[in-house]
Design a protein around this motif. Structure first.
Motif, PDB file in Angstrom:
ATOM      1  N   TYR A  41       0.798  -1.228   0.000  1.00 48.89           N
ATOM      2  CA  TYR A  41       0.000   0.000   0.000  1.00 48.89           C
ATOM      3  C   TYR A  41       0.833   1.283   0.000  1.00 48.89           C
ATOM      4  O   TYR A  41       0.282   2.376  -0.151  1.00 48.89           O
ATOM      5  CB  TYR A  41      -0.916   0.019   1.232  1.00 48.89           C
ATOM      6  CG  TYR A  41      -1.907  -1.114   1.279  1.00 48.89           C
ATOM      7  CD1 TYR A  41      -2.957  -1.181   0.373  1.00 48.89           C
ATOM      8  CD2 TYR A  41      -1.796  -2.122   2.239  1.00 48.89           C
ATOM      9  CE1 TYR A  41      -3.864  -2.228   0.417  1.00 48.89           C
ATOM     10  CE2 TYR A  41      -2.705  -3.165   2.294  1.00 48.89           C
ATOM     11  CZ  TYR A  41      -3.735  -3.219   1.378  1.00 48.89           C
ATOM     12  OH  TYR A  41      -4.630  -4.245   1.424  1.00 48.89           O
ATOM     13  N   ALA A  91       0.650   4.011  -2.990  1.00 48.96           N
ATOM     14  CA  ALA A  91      -0.639   4.696  -3.065  1.00 48.96           C
ATOM     15  C   ALA A  91      -0.813   5.653  -1.896  1.00 48.96           C
ATOM     16  O   ALA A  91      -1.333   6.762  -2.048  1.00 48.96           O
ATOM     17  CB  ALA A  91      -1.775   3.671  -3.090  1.00 48.96           C
ATOM     18  N   VAL A  92      -0.365   5.224  -0.709  1.00 50.25           N
ATOM     19  CA  VAL A  92      -0.462   6.093   0.470  1.00 50.25           C
ATOM     20  C   VAL A  92       0.408   7.332   0.292  1.00 50.25           C
ATOM     21  O   VAL A  92      -0.021   8.457   0.576  1.00 50.25           O
ATOM     22  CB  VAL A  92      -0.064   5.323   1.745  1.00 50.25           C
ATOM     23  CG1 VAL A  92       0.114   6.280   2.923  1.00 50.25           C
ATOM     24  CG2 VAL A  92      -1.115   4.268   2.076  1.00 50.25           C
ATOM     25  N   ARG A  93       1.609   7.150  -0.200  1.00 48.52           N
ATOM     26  CA  ARG A  93       2.491   8.301  -0.437  1.00 48.52           C
ATOM     27  C   ARG A  93       1.857   9.276  -1.420  1.00 48.52           C
ATOM     28  O   ARG A  93       1.890  10.502  -1.202  1.00 48.52           O
ATOM     29  CB  ARG A  93       3.856   7.827  -0.974  1.00 48.52           C
ATOM     30  CG  ARG A  93       4.794   8.979  -1.347  1.00 48.52           C
ATOM     31  CD  ARG A  93       6.124   8.472  -1.878  1.00 48.52           C
ATOM     32  NE  ARG A  93       6.953   7.975  -0.807  1.00 48.52           N
ATOM     33  CZ  ARG A  93       7.791   8.715  -0.094  1.00 48.52           C
ATOM     34  NH1 ARG A  93       7.893  10.027  -0.336  1.00 48.52           N
ATOM     35  NH2 ARG A  93       8.534   8.183   0.852  1.00 48.52           N
ATOM     36  N   ALA A  94       1.282   8.751  -2.489  1.00 43.09           N
ATOM     37  CA  ALA A  94       0.655   9.623  -3.496  1.00 43.09           C
ATOM     38  C   ALA A  94      -0.490  10.422  -2.894  1.00 43.09           C
ATOM     39  O   ALA A  94      -0.689  11.594  -3.241  1.00 43.09           O
ATOM     40  CB  ALA A  94       0.160   8.778  -4.670  1.00 43.09           C
ATOM     41  N   ARG A  95      -1.245   9.818  -1.987  1.00 42.79           N
ATOM     42  CA  ARG A  95      -2.373  10.527  -1.368  1.00 42.79           C
ATOM     43  C   ARG A  95      -1.913  11.497  -0.283  1.00 42.79           C
ATOM     44  O   ARG A  95      -2.501  12.564  -0.104  1.00 42.79           O
ATOM     45  CB  ARG A  95      -3.370   9.520  -0.772  1.00 42.79           C
ATOM     46  CG  ARG A  95      -4.068   8.643  -1.785  1.00 42.79           C
ATOM     47  CD  ARG A  95      -5.310   7.988  -1.202  1.00 42.79           C
ATOM     48  NE  ARG A  95      -5.043   7.109  -0.080  1.00 42.79           N
ATOM     49  CZ  ARG A  95      -4.875   5.794  -0.180  1.00 42.79           C
ATOM     50  NH1 ARG A  95      -4.904   5.214  -1.374  1.00 42.79           N
ATOM     51  NH2 ARG A  95      -4.662   5.054   0.888  1.00 42.79           N
ATOM     52  N   MET A  96      -0.860  11.116   0.462  1.00 42.22           N
ATOM     53  CA  MET A  96      -0.483  11.891   1.643  1.00 42.22           C
ATOM     54  C   MET A  96       0.519  12.998   1.368  1.00 42.22           C
ATOM     55  O   MET A  96       0.523  14.021   2.075  1.00 42.22           O
ATOM     56  CB  MET A  96       0.080  10.955   2.717  1.00 42.22           C
ATOM     57  CG  MET A  96      -0.942   9.974   3.291  1.00 42.22           C
ATOM     58  SD  MET A  96      -2.462  10.787   3.923  1.00 42.22           S
ATOM     59  CE  MET A  96      -1.784  11.896   5.154  1.00 42.22           C
ATOM     60  N   HIS A 155      -0.796  16.555   1.288  1.00 40.94           N
ATOM     61  CA  HIS A 155      -1.199  17.037   2.610  1.00 40.94           C
ATOM     62  C   HIS A 155       0.020  17.467   3.425  1.00 40.94           C
ATOM     63  O   HIS A 155      -0.009  18.492   4.110  1.00 40.94           O
ATOM     64  CB  HIS A 155      -1.976  15.950   3.356  1.00 40.94           C
ATOM     65  CG  HIS A 155      -3.298  15.602   2.748  1.00 40.94           C
ATOM     66  ND1 HIS A 155      -4.411  16.391   2.893  1.00 40.94           N
ATOM     67  CD2 HIS A 155      -3.673  14.550   1.976  1.00 40.94           C
ATOM     68  CE1 HIS A 155      -5.439  15.841   2.251  1.00 40.94           C
ATOM     69  NE2 HIS A 155      -5.009  14.722   1.688  1.00 40.94           N
ATOM     70  N   LYS A 203      -3.983  16.193   8.335  1.00 44.40           N
ATOM     71  CA  LYS A 203      -5.234  15.724   7.728  1.00 44.40           C
ATOM     72  C   LYS A 203      -6.230  15.397   8.833  1.00 44.40           C
ATOM     73  O   LYS A 203      -5.850  14.996   9.934  1.00 44.40           O
ATOM     74  CB  LYS A 203      -4.980  14.482   6.862  1.00 44.40           C
ATOM     75  CG  LYS A 203      -6.178  13.996   6.069  1.00 44.40           C
ATOM     76  CD  LYS A 203      -5.794  12.831   5.139  1.00 44.40           C
ATOM     77  CE  LYS A 203      -7.000  12.341   4.349  1.00 44.40           C
ATOM     78  NZ  LYS A 203      -6.656  11.228   3.432  1.00 44.40           N
ATOM     79  N   TYR A 242      -9.688  13.085   9.575  1.00 40.38           N
ATOM     80  CA  TYR A 242     -10.460  11.934   9.095  1.00 40.38           C
ATOM     81  C   TYR A 242     -11.799  11.848   9.822  1.00 40.38           C
ATOM     82  O   TYR A 242     -11.879  12.136  11.021  1.00 40.38           O
ATOM     83  CB  TYR A 242      -9.718  10.622   9.378  1.00 40.38           C
ATOM     84  CG  TYR A 242      -8.414  10.429   8.650  1.00 40.38           C
ATOM     85  CD1 TYR A 242      -8.366   9.775   7.420  1.00 40.38           C
ATOM     86  CD2 TYR A 242      -7.221  10.863   9.213  1.00 40.38           C
ATOM     87  CE1 TYR A 242      -7.161   9.562   6.771  1.00 40.38           C
ATOM     88  CE2 TYR A 242      -6.005  10.662   8.570  1.00 40.38           C
ATOM     89  CZ  TYR A 242      -5.990  10.009   7.346  1.00 40.38           C
ATOM     90  OH  TYR A 242      -4.786   9.807   6.702  1.00 40.38           O
ATOM     91  N   GLU A 247      -9.411   2.647   3.423  1.00 42.66           N
ATOM     92  CA  GLU A 247      -8.404   3.542   2.850  1.00 42.66           C
ATOM     93  C   GLU A 247      -7.689   4.328   3.939  1.00 42.66           C
ATOM     94  O   GLU A 247      -6.450   4.459   3.924  1.00 42.66           O
ATOM     95  CB  GLU A 247      -9.042   4.494   1.838  1.00 42.66           C
ATOM     96  CG  GLU A 247      -8.026   5.369   1.108  1.00 42.66           C
ATOM     97  CD  GLU A 247      -8.642   6.192  -0.002  1.00 42.66           C
ATOM     98  OE1 GLU A 247      -8.837   7.413   0.213  1.00 42.66           O
ATOM     99  OE2 GLU A 247      -8.926   5.616  -1.075  1.00 42.66           O
ATOM    100  N   GLU A 270      -3.623   4.299   5.225  1.00 43.93           N
ATOM    101  CA  GLU A 270      -2.779   5.478   5.415  1.00 43.93           C
ATOM    102  C   GLU A 270      -2.169   5.495   6.809  1.00 43.93           C
ATOM    103  O   GLU A 270      -0.953   5.691   6.968  1.00 43.93           O
ATOM    104  CB  GLU A 270      -3.596   6.743   5.148  1.00 43.93           C
ATOM    105  CG  GLU A 270      -4.018   6.878   3.697  1.00 43.93           C
ATOM    106  CD  GLU A 270      -4.923   8.067   3.418  1.00 43.93           C
ATOM    107  OE1 GLU A 270      -5.358   8.216   2.270  1.00 43.93           O
ATOM    108  OE2 GLU A 270      -5.202   8.830   4.367  1.00 43.93           O
TER     109      GLU A 270
END
Length: 232
Positions: free
Chosen positions: A38, A41-46, A49, A91, A93, A175, A179
């Motif tokens: 994961y 994908a986590v790096r791309a999302r985080m 932020h 972030k 949540y 998801e 993260e």
């Protein structure tokens, strides 16, 4: 003949259980394998932020602030392990599910999310709820109060996990769990702090414990208020 068949069946059953256990162990993932699975994908999302907060990814320190009344988790981070380095909000949540009301957890089965200052004890890459982070409840404070009151069966297994169901845990959805899990693994659990609050004590400074809560609940809230001074 009947005895011979029974023994054969017993041997077959034991062998089957042994092979099933081996297969389960072989299929179980490690923490690092989940990070590999994961992590990108986590790096791309985080990263966006973290960049917006003026930080680089991954963090050197993390704090999870859980606000029970509004079912919200705030992720704060710092790029230095020094406690003198300011933490920044990265972030927020929405918590998908968390049972109970204001007040500390006292016993197994009371369905309460604990309140107080905690740490992440371990990471479970093979959770029934996708991925999970284990909170160190009961901590030293919890155990001391229980000894004073001669309470046993304090409960445990309090997790921040995926999915959207909870009995005393903090369900974040898959998801978000990915993260938090990946960031926790990269930062290291020893560098993570968890503040479990009945509400936002930064803005509700006069919030009082429920009348059914033990008298020492006020001490928890005092300690949380002091800790939250670093997160404004």
């Amino acid at each position: 003949m009947g005895t011979r068949i029974t023994r054969t069946n017993r041997i077959f059953f034991i062998g089957f259980i042994f092979l099933a256990a081996l297969a389960s162990a072989a299929s179980a993932a490690t923490v690092q394998q989940r990070v590999n699975q994961y992590g990108a994908a986590v790096r791309a999302r985080m990263e966006p932020h973290f960049k917006a907060a003026g930080l680089t990814y991954p963090a050197a320190r993390l704090t999870f602030i859980v606000l029970k009344d509004v079912k919200r988790l705030e992720l704060w981070a710092g790029n230095n392990t020094s406690k003198d380095t300011p933490m920044r909000l990265v972030k927020t949540y929405d918590i998908k599910a968390a049972s109970g009301t204001a007040g500390p957890k006292l016993r197994e089965g009371d369905r309460q999310v604990p309140e107080g200052i905690y740490a992440i004890e371990s990471l479970n890459p093979n959770s029934r709820y996708h991925l999970s982070l284990r909170i160190n409840y009961p901590n030293t404070f919890d155990r001391a109060r229980a000894r004073e009151e001669r309470r046993a069966n304090l409960g445990g297994d309090i997790m921040i996990h995926g999915k959207a169901v909870s009995i005393g845990c903090i369900a974040m959805g898959d998801e978000a769990a990915e993260e938090l899990f990946v960031m926790a693994a990269q930062t290291g659990v020893k560098n993570i702090r968890v503040l479990l609050c009945p509400c936002d004590l930064r803005s509700q400074e006069n919030f009082l414990p429920p009348f059914t809560a033990p008298g020492w609940t006020a001490t928890i809230y005092k300690n949380l208020k002091l800790a939250l001074e670093d997160y404004k």
